[in-house]
Design an enzyme around this catalytic site. Structure first.
Site, PDB file in Angstrom:
ATOM      1  N   TYR A   1       0.811  -1.214   0.000  1.00  0.00           N
ATOM      2  CA  TYR A   1       0.000   0.000   0.000  1.00  0.00           C
ATOM      3  C   TYR A   1       0.851   1.273   0.000  1.00  0.00           C
ATOM      4  O   TYR A   1       0.312   2.370  -0.204  1.00  0.00           O
ATOM      5  CB  TYR A   1      -0.921   0.042   1.231  1.00  0.00           C
ATOM      6  CG  TYR A   1      -1.935  -1.055   1.338  1.00  0.00           C
ATOM      7  CD1 TYR A   1      -2.158  -1.963   0.305  1.00  0.00           C
ATOM      8  CD2 TYR A   1      -2.687  -1.209   2.503  1.00  0.00           C
ATOM      9  CE1 TYR A   1      -3.098  -2.968   0.431  1.00  0.00           C
ATOM     10  CE2 TYR A   1      -3.619  -2.216   2.635  1.00  0.00           C
ATOM     11  CZ  TYR A   1      -3.810  -3.102   1.597  1.00  0.00           C
ATOM     12  OH  TYR A   1      -4.739  -4.102   1.734  1.00  0.00           O
ATOM     13  N   HIS A  43       0.820 -11.519   2.136  1.00  0.00           N
ATOM     14  CA  HIS A  43      -0.254 -10.843   1.407  1.00  0.00           C
ATOM     15  C   HIS A  43      -0.982 -11.768   0.426  1.00  0.00           C
ATOM     16  O   HIS A  43      -2.211 -11.757   0.356  1.00  0.00           O
ATOM     17  CB  HIS A  43       0.313  -9.621   0.672  1.00  0.00           C
ATOM     18  CG  HIS A  43      -0.686  -8.551   0.441  1.00  0.00           C
ATOM     19  ND1 HIS A  43      -0.361  -7.218   0.343  1.00  0.00           N
ATOM     20  CD2 HIS A  43      -2.030  -8.583   0.287  1.00  0.00           C
ATOM     21  CE1 HIS A  43      -1.445  -6.499   0.139  1.00  0.00           C
ATOM     22  NE2 HIS A  43      -2.472  -7.312   0.092  1.00  0.00           N
TER      23      HIS A  43
END
Length: 279
Positions: A51, A109
């Protein structure tokens, strides 16, 4: 200010029953949005190396005035750092970026099964936990076979599996697989990034009957299923609205109405963890 219930993880830590997703929240506007959320009652903040906003999260924590020990902060390891040494180095780097002493939760992730490195990366998370850099470790987007391999080869079971989940993709089988392994399910994009299910006519009518918003009905559905939703919003009004889901209940019939909306092709962007790879 709403007090958020917590859920007990199998390692003994408590995690808030709803959190704030932070994808795309960066820089000054991101700090403002996350600080606002924390001051309005959010205690679970979900970030990721991918992010590019761990520094934003850390700054928001400092500006919020809320003691660090009252927050539950999460980040995730992106696939390009799944080599063992790289993983350890990047976990430290993520802490430096956020100016934190530890992460409450750190996830892999995506499994990226074609690369076949997720077990190696999982061993790095185990070591980082032993080093005191991380309190709890988990995964994101892992299928049952990925979970089983981690458990069988390392003896360490993830506490969390964060998956795409919303009424158009309810993940019944995956949620049951998580539950069978004593893993709590988190939901990313629980409101389908405001692209699909948020506009559903059936949910709109149900929300009208309940005197709630569509978002509140969807998030309440997650909560009653025992899933931790992570809605993202930079709007204070929507942040408060999304948090205000613990003062009403959906009936069994209403829950089933939402359950029936699921679709076999309900993924937002067709990101199948057996095929999709994230680096």
């Amino acid at each position: 200010m709403m007090k958020i219930p917590t859920i007990k993880l199998h390692d003994g830590y408590d995690i808030p029953a709803i959190g704030l997703g932070t994808v795309y929240l960066r820089g000054e506007t991101g700090v403002d949005a996350i600080t606002c959320a924390i001051r309005n009652g959010y205690r679970l903040i979900d970030s990721a190396i991918r992010y590019d906003n761990e520094g934003t999260v850390g700054e928001a924590v400092r500006q919020s005035g809320i003691p660090r020990e009252q927050l539950f902060l999460t980040s995730k390891l992106r696939g390009q750092y799944f080599d063992y040494d790289d993983a350890l180095e990047m976990i430290r780097e993520s802490l430096y970026r956020a100016n934190l002493d530890y992460w409450d939760l750190f996830l892999l992730h995506w499994p990226n099964p074609k690369q076949d490195k997720y077990v190696e990366a999982w061993r790095a998370l185990i070591q980082a936990k032993e080093n005191g850099w991380i309190r709890s470790i988990g995964v994101s987007n892992f299928m049952p076979e990925h979970l089983d391999r981690l458990i069988e080869e390392t003896g360490e079971t993830p506490v969390i599996n964060q998956i795409e989940m919303h009424p158009y993709f309810s993940q019944v089988e995956q949620r049951q697989a998580d539950k069978d392994r004593n893993i709590i399910t988190e939901a990313w994009s629980p409101l389908s990034r405001a692209r699909t299910v948020i506009h559903d006519e059936t949910i709109t009518e149900l929300a009208r009957q309940k005197g709630k918003t569509v978002s509140q009905v969807i998030l309440r559905w997650h909560v009653q299923l025992g899933v931790i939703p992570l809605p993202r919003s930079s709007s204070e009004m929507h942040q408060k609205e999304n948090l205000d889901v613990f003062n009403f209940e959906l009936t069994d019939d209403e829950m089933e109405t939402l359950n029936q909306l699921t679709k076999s092709d309900g993924r937002i962007d067709n990101q199948d963890p057996r095929e999709y790879e994230e680096f």
